[in-house]
Design an enzyme around this catalytic site. Sequence first.
Site, short mmCIF file in Angstrom:
data_model
loop_
_atom_site.label_atom_id
_atom_site.label_comp_id
_atom_site.label_asym_id
_atom_site.label_seq_id
_atom_site.Cartn_x
_atom_site.Cartn_y
_atom_site.Cartn_z
N LYS A 32 -7.65 -3.09 -13.74
CA LYS A 32 -8.46 -2.02 -13.17
C LYS A 32 -9.64 -1.81 -14.14
CE LYS A 32 -8.98 1.29 -10.06
NZ LYS A 32 -9.13 1.12 -8.61
N ASP A 88 -5.61 -2.41 -6.99
CA ASP A 88 -5.42 -1.81 -5.66
C ASP A 88 -5.68 -2.86 -4.57
OD1 ASP A 88 -7.82 -1.43 -7.04
OD2 ASP A 88 -8.53 0.12 -5.70
N ASP A 142 5.13 -3.41 -13.25
CA ASP A 142 6.31 -2.68 -12.82
C ASP A 142 6.21 -2.37 -11.32
OD1 ASP A 142 8.62 -1.24 -12.84
OD2 ASP A 142 7.92 0.39 -14.09
#
Length: 333
Positions: free
Chosen positions: A171, A204, A228
Amino acid sequence: MAYRVTLIPGDGVGPEITDAARRVVDATSVSIEWEVVEAGASQIEKYGTPLPDTVLQSIRKNKTALKGPLTTPVGKGFRSVNVSLRQQLDLYACVRPAKSLPGLATPFKDVDLIIVRENTEDLYAGIEHRVGRDAAESIKIITRQACERIVQFAFDLARREGRKKVTAVHKANIMKYTDGLFLETARSVAERNQDIEFEDMIVDAMAMKLVQTPQNYDVLVMPNLYGDILSDLAAGLVGGLGVAPGANIGDEVAVFEPVHGSAPKYTGQNKVNPLATILSAVMMLRHLGASEAADKIMRAVIAVLEEGSSVTYDLGGKAKTSEMADAIIQKMK
Ligand code: NAD
């Protein structure tokens, strides 16, 4: 030759599923001496800690462990024993394959990807505190050294397994320093590994693409938190947490465990799917070099899934944990 392996039954459903996996491994011709050591919430009363020294000593000595899930209290209590184990043993690479299996009702039939999750830092460094009564702060640690070794690990794994592409997930548009450093390092490692295709993707967008076109991905490498979350998503693509295996690998030792947790509500019911742990044991056998035994278990697992009559509730069946393990053992005869 006998291998020595540390076995940690774990909390919740852990003892049931590790027992199933152990019986399946013992039904191959490979000879394993299991050293059983206890860790987890259940050990606090006895040892004053959920991670007694004997556990770390046993894993360091045997170099290989098969582990059941360990419970971590939510929002209070002791820190995660899983995180602490990974940090203390420097198990820096968490490897979680998601591969379509026959006989399961899943949206895709051709998923075959591996998530490589950095296991030692990021927001899981555990450096957080309250700021006054109404605020809290968590520090995200990203170092060039940890990025270098996890991305190089992903390329080495891709090469070893004959895979074509590594995707770095980040990100860096928002976290320009931390994820920016991860991306910059990933690009420079990719420069040295040009035999394998490289791309990067924002986390995302990656989540959406994995749900829409998971077949387009091969090896994905990412910082701890994204790994995770996306590894549970990937498990959902191939049949759920009941079939998702994993490994935590360092330069010296490796600990194999299912992706899922201790599923406390099913404790002692002999109900949950043992496959995630059995498939983790298969990864362990390959790691030890016992590939014939690993192949034998895989053939039996596939036969049981194709038949469909001895599978657990999560796969639409009625079999108990131990019955599914028995069916796999039966197919190995
Ligand atoms: P969980 O993975 O234990 O369970 C979530 C749900 O997934 C279960 O209620 C069940 O419906 C399903 N599920 C999980 N394993 C299954 C199996 N083998 N077969 C069939 N269905 C299965 O997640 P949670 O409830 O969020 O966590 C419970 C505890 O486990 C927490 O304390 C958490 O910290 C811990 N945990 C440990 C590990 C680990 O040891 N590596 C990993 C994740 C969570």
